[in-house]
Write a protein that holds these residues in place. Structure first.
Motif, PDB file in Angstrom:
ATOM      1  N   ASP A 131       0.682  -1.128  -0.050  1.00  0.00           N
ATOM      2  CA  ASP A 131       0.089   0.258   0.066  1.00  0.00           C
ATOM      3  C   ASP A 131       0.863   1.166  -0.050  1.00  0.00           C
ATOM      4  OD1 ASP A 131      -2.106  -1.747   0.161  1.00  0.00           O
ATOM      5  OD2 ASP A 131      -2.406  -1.399   2.276  1.00  0.00           O
ATOM      6  N   GLY A 132       2.121   1.111   0.293  1.00  0.00           N
ATOM      7  CA  GLY A 132       3.039   2.333   0.265  1.00  0.00           C
ATOM      8  C   GLY A 132       2.798   3.133   1.682  1.00  0.00           C
ATOM      9  N   ARG A 133       2.563   2.298   2.758  1.00  0.00           N
ATOM     10  CA  ARG A 133       2.248   2.887   3.979  1.00  0.00           C
ATOM     11  C   ARG A 133       3.713   2.853   4.797  1.00  0.00           C
ATOM     12  NH1 ARG A 133      -0.870   0.120   6.926  1.00  0.00           N
ATOM     13  NH2 ARG A 133      -1.491  -1.663   5.327  1.00  0.00           N
ATOM     14  N   VAL A 134       3.778   3.886   5.827  1.00  0.00           N
ATOM     15  CA  VAL A 134       5.134   3.610   6.778  1.00  0.00           C
ATOM     16  C   VAL A 134       4.561   3.195   7.928  1.00  0.00           C
ATOM     17  CG1 VAL A 134       6.785   4.907   7.788  1.00  0.00           C
ATOM     18  CG2 VAL A 134       6.269   5.399   5.559  1.00  0.00           C
ATOM     19  N   LEU A 135       5.310   2.265   8.547  1.00  0.00           N
ATOM     20  CA  LEU A 135       4.851   1.530   9.856  1.00  0.00           C
ATOM     21  C   LEU A 135       5.837   2.292  11.135  1.00  0.00           C
ATOM     22  CD1 LEU A 135       3.813  -2.272   8.922  1.00  0.00           C
ATOM     23  CD2 LEU A 135       2.519  -0.267   9.267  1.00  0.00           C
ATOM     24  N   ARG A 136       5.329   2.378  12.076  1.00  0.00           N
ATOM     25  CA  ARG A 136       6.227   2.871  13.392  1.00  0.00           C
ATOM     26  C   ARG A 136       6.074   1.612  14.174  1.00  0.00           C
ATOM     27  NH1 ARG A 136       5.267   5.787  18.000  1.00  0.00           N
ATOM     28  NH2 ARG A 136       3.329   6.720  17.286  1.00  0.00           N
TER      29      ARG A 136
END
Length: 381
Positions: free
Chosen positions: A18-23
């Motif tokens: 999805d092109g999301r960034v995870l922390r």
């Protein structure tokens, strides 16, 4: 646990698609550190538990969400410990967060850092692959350095799922000397002198106490080792300090233990911000670095290698320049209470040079080609 592991792996894969960034986040006890927090939180606490513990082999393996306090309690039952004394910074600190932060306590200068005790690790990379490096014995060196890369990576290279750590027996004897009346220069010189001798010096701290009447300088040294070695060193080191005109006192063991823990957890009075505009700075320098010409009070650990001070964010350039002039670097460890986000514009860490930047970019490309963990926590994006 297999289902939980699969859910973590799936979450990373989906974020990449999805092109999301995870922390990545465990107990959140170190959320104060780093650049502005970005990315969707992926909570790791459910994936917990001690996988194996072999006291006779001095090795323990635990999952990322395991409470650090739980691990330390299990070791203490067998008379063992994490020799690098990791700070918790709160009751919910986890094993994964401990490794990802890479922070060590008072014994760091003599016992070693977090990375020195990592035997192996399993982690999920940015492609959602669950990888294993290292093992559970020191002689198993396959991928050993890759495991150690995870220490201090702050969740930017991958999600640590398991880690195998070397543990050590609790020392048979321990004592703390409180030495009053030594200014910073003589105190550092004495520590350097002791460092070149076969003494069981385990930890040190120097500070000026402004609440004393009159103000007074204090050097604390902790000795750990065999009973005879500690007793002999106490007499020898006490005599060295007395010869310099200082006052020497052996501290009560229980009181000293509380103070050393407070030092690691930054709950000593020194770590109370002098004003809402001040930031807590950490200067990492060679142990033999001289007294630094600074207008700020300092708390000095690790036989001179770690120096804490409170200063505004506007002092960043001067602090970093001074630290670099003696072969070290400066980190904005805690932003001010008044304007935390503005403070971090100067960069939490010293900016990387061209070579370091290239190495970092290549590491990120290999571990996380899709940028799933690219939160910019260590350096501004």
């Amino acid at each position: 646990m297999e289902a939980l592991l699969n859910s973590l792996t799936d979450a990373v894969r989906q974020a990449g698609a999805d092109g999301r960034v995870l922390r990545l986040r465990g107990g959140g006890s170190k959320d104060f550190w780093g650049q502005s927090l970005t990315g969707e939180v992926l909570d790791t606490r459910a994936y917990a538990g001690i996988v194996s513990y072999e006291p006779s082999e001095l090795v323990v393996t635990a999952r990322c969400g395991t409470p650090l306090a739980e691990l330390e309690a299990a070791l203490a039952e067998k008379g063992q410990c994490l020799a690098f004394e990791p700070p918790h910074f709160g009751p919910h600190s986890t094993v994964g967060g401990m490794v990802a932060a890479g922070l060590s306590g008072p014994a760091r200068a003599t016992a070693g850092a977090v990375r020195d005790f990592i035997l192996g690790a399993r982690f999920i990379n940015g492609l959602g692959e669950h990888l294993t490096f290292g093992g559970q014995v020191m002689k198993n060196v396959a991928g050993y350095d890759v495991s150690r890369l995870m220490a201090g990576s702050w969740g930017t290279l991958g999600l640590i799922t398991e880690v195998s750590l070397k543990v050590l027996p609790v020392a048979p004897a321990e004592a703390t000397l409180m030495i009053a009346g030594l200014a910073q220069g003589p105190a550092l010189n004495l520590l350097h002198r002791w460092g070149g001798q076969p003494l069981p010096l385990n930890a040190s701290a120097w500070v000026r106490d402004p609440t004393a009447q009159p103000e007074a300088d204090y050097l604390f040294v902790r000795l750990r080792g065999a009973v005879a070695a500690v007793q002999s060193a106490m007499a020898r080191m006490g005599a060295d300090a007395l010869a310099l005109g200082a006052q020497v006192q052996a501290m009560d063991k229980a009181e000293a233990a509380q103070d050393w823990r407070a030092s690691a957890e930054q709950t000593l009075p020194f770590f109370d911000a002098p004003s809402p505009d001040d930031c807590l700075w950490r200067l990492s320098v060679p142990q033999t670095a001289p007294v630094l010409d600074l207008p700020y009070a300092q708390y000095i650990e690790w036989q001179g290698a770690q120096r804490w001070l409170w200063a505004p964010a506007s002092a960043a350039l001067a602090l970093r320049g001074l630290a670099q002039s003696v072969g070290g670097h400066a980190t904005l460890f805690r932003a001010s209470a008044a304007h935390a986000e503005l403070d971090k514009i100067a960069g939490v860490n010293t900016p990387l040079d061209a070579v370091q930047q290239r190495i970092q970019q290549q590491l990120q490309k290999q571990f996380d080609p899709k940028g799933v963990f690219a939160t910019g926590r260590m350096h501004p994006l």
